[in-house]
Design a protein around this motif. Sequence first.
Motif, PDB file in Angstrom:
ATOM      1  N   VAL A   1       0.793  -1.229   0.000  1.00 25.77           N
ATOM      2  CA  VAL A   1       0.000   0.000   0.000  1.00 25.77           C
ATOM      3  C   VAL A   1       0.826   1.280   0.000  1.00 25.77           C
ATOM      4  CG1 VAL A   1      -0.245   0.276   2.517  1.00 25.77           C
ATOM      5  CG2 VAL A   1      -2.100   0.993   1.015  1.00 25.77           C
ATOM      6  N   LEU A   2       2.018   1.281   0.588  1.00 28.43           N
ATOM      7  CA  LEU A   2       2.756   2.536   0.731  1.00 28.43           C
ATOM      8  C   LEU A   2       3.142   3.179  -0.599  1.00 28.43           C
ATOM      9  CD1 LEU A   2       5.250   2.734   3.755  1.00 28.43           C
ATOM     10  CD2 LEU A   2       3.687   4.481   2.902  1.00 28.43           C
ATOM     11  N   PRO A   3       3.656   2.422  -1.570  1.00 28.76           N
ATOM     12  CA  PRO A   3       3.992   3.087  -2.841  1.00 28.76           C
ATOM     13  C   PRO A   3       2.799   3.806  -3.460  1.00 28.76           C
ATOM     14  CG  PRO A   3       5.004   0.919  -2.736  1.00 28.76           C
ATOM     15  CD  PRO A   3       4.075   1.003  -1.566  1.00 28.76           C
ATOM     16  N   ALA A   4       1.623   3.189  -3.426  1.00 30.19           N
ATOM     17  CA  ALA A   4       0.438   3.814  -4.015  1.00 30.19           C
ATOM     18  C   ALA A   4       0.029   5.061  -3.235  1.00 30.19           C
ATOM     19  CB  ALA A   4      -0.715   2.808  -4.068  1.00 30.19           C
ATOM     20  N   ILE A   5       0.073   4.987  -1.896  1.00 29.01           N
ATOM     21  CA  ILE A   5      -0.262   6.159  -1.077  1.00 29.01           C
ATOM     22  C   ILE A   5       0.710   7.299  -1.369  1.00 29.01           C
ATOM     23  CG2 ILE A   5      -0.279   7.069   1.281  1.00 29.01           C
ATOM     24  CD1 ILE A   5      -1.401   4.391   2.211  1.00 29.01           C
ATOM     25  N   LEU A   6       2.003   6.980  -1.359  1.00 29.82           N
ATOM     26  CA  LEU A   6       3.007   8.022  -1.574  1.00 29.82           C
ATOM     27  C   LEU A   6       2.890   8.621  -2.974  1.00 29.82           C
ATOM     28  CD1 LEU A   6       6.071   6.346   0.161  1.00 29.82           C
ATOM     29  CD2 LEU A   6       4.607   8.171   1.048  1.00 29.82           C
TER      30      LEU A   6
ATOM     31  N   ARG B   1      12.624   4.989   1.855  1.00 30.66           N
ATOM     32  CA  ARG B   1      13.002   4.041   0.802  1.00 30.66           C
ATOM     33  C   ARG B   1      11.886   3.932  -0.242  1.00 30.66           C
ATOM     34  NH1 ARG B   1      12.001  -1.359   0.686  1.00 30.66           N
ATOM     35  NH2 ARG B   1      11.546  -1.411   2.927  1.00 30.66           N
ATOM     36  N   TYR B   2      10.645   3.841   0.226  1.00 29.78           N
ATOM     37  CA  TYR B   2       9.519   3.801  -0.709  1.00 29.78           C
ATOM     38  C   TYR B   2       9.378   5.132  -1.438  1.00 29.78           C
ATOM     39  CZ  TYR B   2       7.919  -0.483   1.658  1.00 29.78           C
ATOM     40  OH  TYR B   2       7.822  -1.750   2.182  1.00 29.78           O
ATOM     41  N   ALA B   3       9.581   6.240  -0.729  1.00 32.28           N
ATOM     42  CA  ALA B   3       9.432   7.565  -1.320  1.00 32.28           C
ATOM     43  C   ALA B   3      10.415   7.776  -2.463  1.00 32.28           C
ATOM     44  CB  ALA B   3       9.615   8.637  -0.245  1.00 32.28           C
ATOM     45  N   GLU B   4      11.646   7.296  -2.268  1.00 28.75           N
ATOM     46  CA  GLU B   4      12.645   7.423  -3.330  1.00 28.75           C
ATOM     47  C   GLU B   4      12.242   6.610  -4.552  1.00 28.75           C
ATOM     48  OE1 GLU B   4      16.187   6.193  -1.402  1.00 28.75           O
ATOM     49  OE2 GLU B   4      16.405   8.044  -0.242  1.00 28.75           O
ATOM     50  N   THR B   5      11.619   5.478  -4.316  1.00 30.11           N
ATOM     51  CA  THR B   5      11.209   4.610  -5.420  1.00 30.11           C
ATOM     52  C   THR B   5      10.156   5.272  -6.297  1.00 30.11           C
ATOM     53  OG1 THR B   5      11.679   2.630  -4.110  1.00 30.11           O
ATOM     54  CG2 THR B   5      10.222   2.368  -6.008  1.00 30.11           C
ATOM     55  N   VAL B   6       9.191   5.959  -5.668  1.00 31.21           N
ATOM     56  CA  VAL B   6       8.099   6.559  -6.438  1.00 31.21           C
ATOM     57  C   VAL B   6       8.367   8.021  -6.783  1.00 31.21           C
ATOM     58  CG1 VAL B   6       6.420   4.981  -5.429  1.00 31.21           C
ATOM     59  CG2 VAL B   6       6.778   7.233  -4.393  1.00 31.21           C
ATOM     60  N   GLY B   7       9.453   8.581  -6.268  1.00 33.30           N
ATOM     61  CA  GLY B   7       9.831   9.936  -6.642  1.00 33.30           C
ATOM     62  C   GLY B   7       9.064  11.039  -5.951  1.00 33.30           C
ATOM     63  N   VAL B   8       8.493  10.791  -4.750  1.00 32.94           N
ATOM     64  CA  VAL B   8       7.784  11.827  -4.019  1.00 32.94           C
ATOM     65  C   VAL B   8       8.788  12.654  -3.216  1.00 32.94           C
ATOM     66  CG1 VAL B   8       7.369  10.322  -2.024  1.00 32.94           C
ATOM     67  CG2 VAL B   8       5.883  12.280  -2.395  1.00 32.94           C
ATOM     68  N   ALA B   9       8.504  13.945  -3.036  1.00 32.16           N
ATOM     69  CA  ALA B   9       9.363  14.803  -2.224  1.00 32.16           C
ATOM     70  C   ALA B   9       9.409  14.267  -0.796  1.00 32.16           C
ATOM     71  CB  ALA B   9       8.842  16.231  -2.240  1.00 32.16           C
ATOM     72  N   HIS B  10      10.604  14.196  -0.206  1.00 28.25           N
ATOM     73  CA  HIS B  10      10.703  13.580   1.108  1.00 28.25           C
ATOM     74  C   HIS B  10      11.882  14.151   1.880  1.00 28.25           C
ATOM     75  CE1 HIS B  10      13.112  11.196  -1.737  1.00 28.25           C
ATOM     76  NE2 HIS B  10      13.956  11.010  -0.730  1.00 28.25           N
ATOM     77  N   VAL B  11      11.725  14.121   3.208  1.00 26.50           N
ATOM     78  CA  VAL B  11      12.789  14.505   4.132  1.00 26.50           C
ATOM     79  C   VAL B  11      12.715  13.550   5.318  1.00 26.50           C
ATOM     80  CG1 VAL B  11      12.797  16.955   3.478  1.00 26.50           C
ATOM     81  CG2 VAL B  11      11.283  16.158   5.311  1.00 26.50           C
TER      82      VAL B  11
ATOM     83  N   LEU C   1       0.012  11.073  -2.807  1.00 24.11           N
ATOM     84  CA  LEU C   1       0.390  12.258  -2.038  1.00 24.11           C
ATOM     85  C   LEU C   1       1.365  13.121  -2.828  1.00 24.11           C
ATOM     86  CD1 LEU C   1       0.871  10.772   1.562  1.00 24.11           C
ATOM     87  CD2 LEU C   1      -1.068  12.094   0.693  1.00 24.11           C
ATOM     88  N   GLY C   2       2.319  12.481  -3.491  1.00 24.81           N
ATOM     89  CA  GLY C   2       3.278  13.222  -4.297  1.00 24.81           C
ATOM     90  C   GLY C   2       2.620  13.970  -5.431  1.00 24.81           C
ATOM     91  N   ALA C   3       1.622  13.352  -6.061  1.00 23.28           N
ATOM     92  CA  ALA C   3       0.909  14.004  -7.156  1.00 23.28           C
ATOM     93  C   ALA C   3       0.186  15.258  -6.681  1.00 23.28           C
ATOM     94  CB  ALA C   3      -0.077  13.028  -7.787  1.00 23.28           C
ATOM     95  N   ALA C   4      -0.188  15.263  -5.399  1.00 22.55           N
ATOM     96  CA  ALA C   4      -0.868  16.434  -4.829  1.00 22.55           C
ATOM     97  C   ALA C   4       0.114  17.467  -4.290  1.00 22.55           C
ATOM     98  CB  ALA C   4      -1.816  15.988  -3.714  1.00 22.55           C
ATOM     99  N   GLY C   5       1.416  17.179  -4.388  1.00 17.20           N
ATOM    100  CA  GLY C   5       2.417  18.139  -3.939  1.00 17.20           C
ATOM    101  C   GLY C   5       2.833  18.002  -2.493  1.00 17.20           C
ATOM    102  N   VAL C   6       2.513  16.862  -1.872  1.00  9.91           N
ATOM    103  CA  VAL C   6       2.841  16.664  -0.451  1.00  9.91           C
ATOM    104  C   VAL C   6       4.305  16.286  -0.296  1.00  9.91           C
ATOM    105  CG1 VAL C   6       2.356  15.251   1.601  1.00  9.91           C
ATOM    106  CG2 VAL C   6       0.472  15.968   0.080  1.00  9.91           C
ATOM    107  N   THR C   7       4.949  16.866   0.707  1.00 15.18           N
ATOM    108  CA  THR C   7       6.287  16.451   1.125  1.00 15.18           C
ATOM    109  C   THR C   7       6.146  15.487   2.292  1.00 15.18           C
ATOM    110  OG1 THR C   7       7.333  18.516   0.425  1.00 15.18           O
ATOM    111  CG2 THR C   7       8.509  17.205   2.065  1.00 15.18           C
ATOM    112  N   VAL C   8       6.754  14.313   2.169  1.00 11.78           N
ATOM    113  CA  VAL C   8       6.643  13.270   3.185  1.00 11.78           C
ATOM    114  C   VAL C   8       7.843  13.348   4.122  1.00 11.78           C
ATOM    115  CG1 VAL C   8       6.553  10.790   3.611  1.00 11.78           C
ATOM    116  CG2 VAL C   8       5.316  11.783   1.667  1.00 11.78           C
ATOM    117  N   HIS C   9       7.556  13.474   5.414  1.00 12.17           N
ATOM    118  CA  HIS C   9       8.585  13.434   6.449  1.00 12.17           C
ATOM    119  C   HIS C   9       8.603  11.998   6.972  1.00 12.17           C
ATOM    120  CE1 HIS C   9       8.607  18.002   7.063  1.00 12.17           C
ATOM    121  NE2 HIS C   9       7.639  17.770   6.170  1.00 12.17           N
ATOM    122  N   GLY C  10       9.516  11.180   6.450  1.00 10.88           N
ATOM    123  CA  GLY C  10       9.416   9.748   6.698  1.00 10.88           C
ATOM    124  C   GLY C  10      10.556   9.157   7.493  1.00 10.88           C
TER     125      GLY C  10
END
Length: 429
Positions: A282-287, A305-315, A290-299
Amino acid sequence: MSTTAPIPVDVRDAVHATARRARAASRQLALLTRAEKDAALTALADAIDAEAQSVVAANVEDLERGRAKGLPANLLDRLTLDVERVHSVASALRDVAALPDPVGEVVRGSTLANGLQIRQVRVPMGVVGMIYEARPNVTVDAAGLGLKSGNAVILRGGSAAASTNVRLVEILRAALEARGLNPDAINLLTEGGHDAGRALMTARGLVDLVIPRGGASLIQTVVTESTVPVIETGVGNCHVYVDAAADPEMAVRIVTNSKTHRTSVCNAAESLLVHRAIADTVLPAILRELGAAGVTVHGDPEVLRYAETVGVAHVPVTDEDDDTEFLSLDISARVVDDLDAAIAHVQEHTSGHTEAIVTGDRAAARRFTTEVDAAAVMVNASTRFTDGGEFGFGAEIGISTQKLHARGPMALPELTTTKWVVEGDGQVR
């Protein structure tokens, strides 16, 4: 609103004079029938609709000042009233008019062995003070809920919405007067700055209740410094926990809606917890959503690791992030080992507003709703539903995160108190 300096006498006297006028108006309101109050609410709504353009013009003044002062985007969003939002504000008054009148409701009653008939009846609070920030819709919601519940209101809005609030209250007071009602049922403190707020929350004996609505600093100041009873409407560090038994598609919808539907409100999700057993699914799909909506994930490391895979902004997530009400396109996210870990995390970091679980396991849902201590607990539903309108209450005056008198969305019944009426035929003790 620090109390390090005394309140100037002229400010205190002006606020007290307003409170006395409000007290007189409240006595008239307490005698109105439901039909009279509903007709007045409809008149208020009609007046706002008719003056929508002038309200928007006043709001433009506030927005221009706000942008010049560098107000953050979330506060500008809360401040903004376009024509559609003005009509929505008016519509909320009509919704309140359609609701049952709580005043006079018998909460409980009985006949004693000695023949005395006793009943507990809802009655208005009297004079309610509202101290709030850049939310001009609160001005109208508070006025409408106050009128329906028989209370006069004294409003102390933030300076960011000064022009909008003045125009709204002018419209509301004129509409009351046109119907032969005392316009002092709705009052706005426009002078005195923070000192006026301090005078309002220390006007014990003149004001019956104060409700703060805004950021953590404002709420904490009112709670700690008020001598008038306070109902605390707290901040919303809301969590969504995706359990091992969650439906993946449902989880994606709920997390995305909870976070992105409107970021500047207290029922928006600020924290995401995902059970380790379902993280890969579920996490890749959620991220991704969220990334498509412009959300930055504080993970945490696993989320990153999942965020890097799907290319979502993350810190990297910090301990401070776990307690932060972002009110922006940011969310903290962690993978947890099990339901116990999720509940423990929520209990440590909750603000007591709204917490949600997504699961197909009824036992897990029961544990979560039983053990999580919050004003609202959602099962397979977005946190955005914690709202007086969504609950069918009409407008709300705030969402209480305390445990005494009122908890959760505060609507009409929460703006009343009770009195005991005892009837006899000559009994003595």
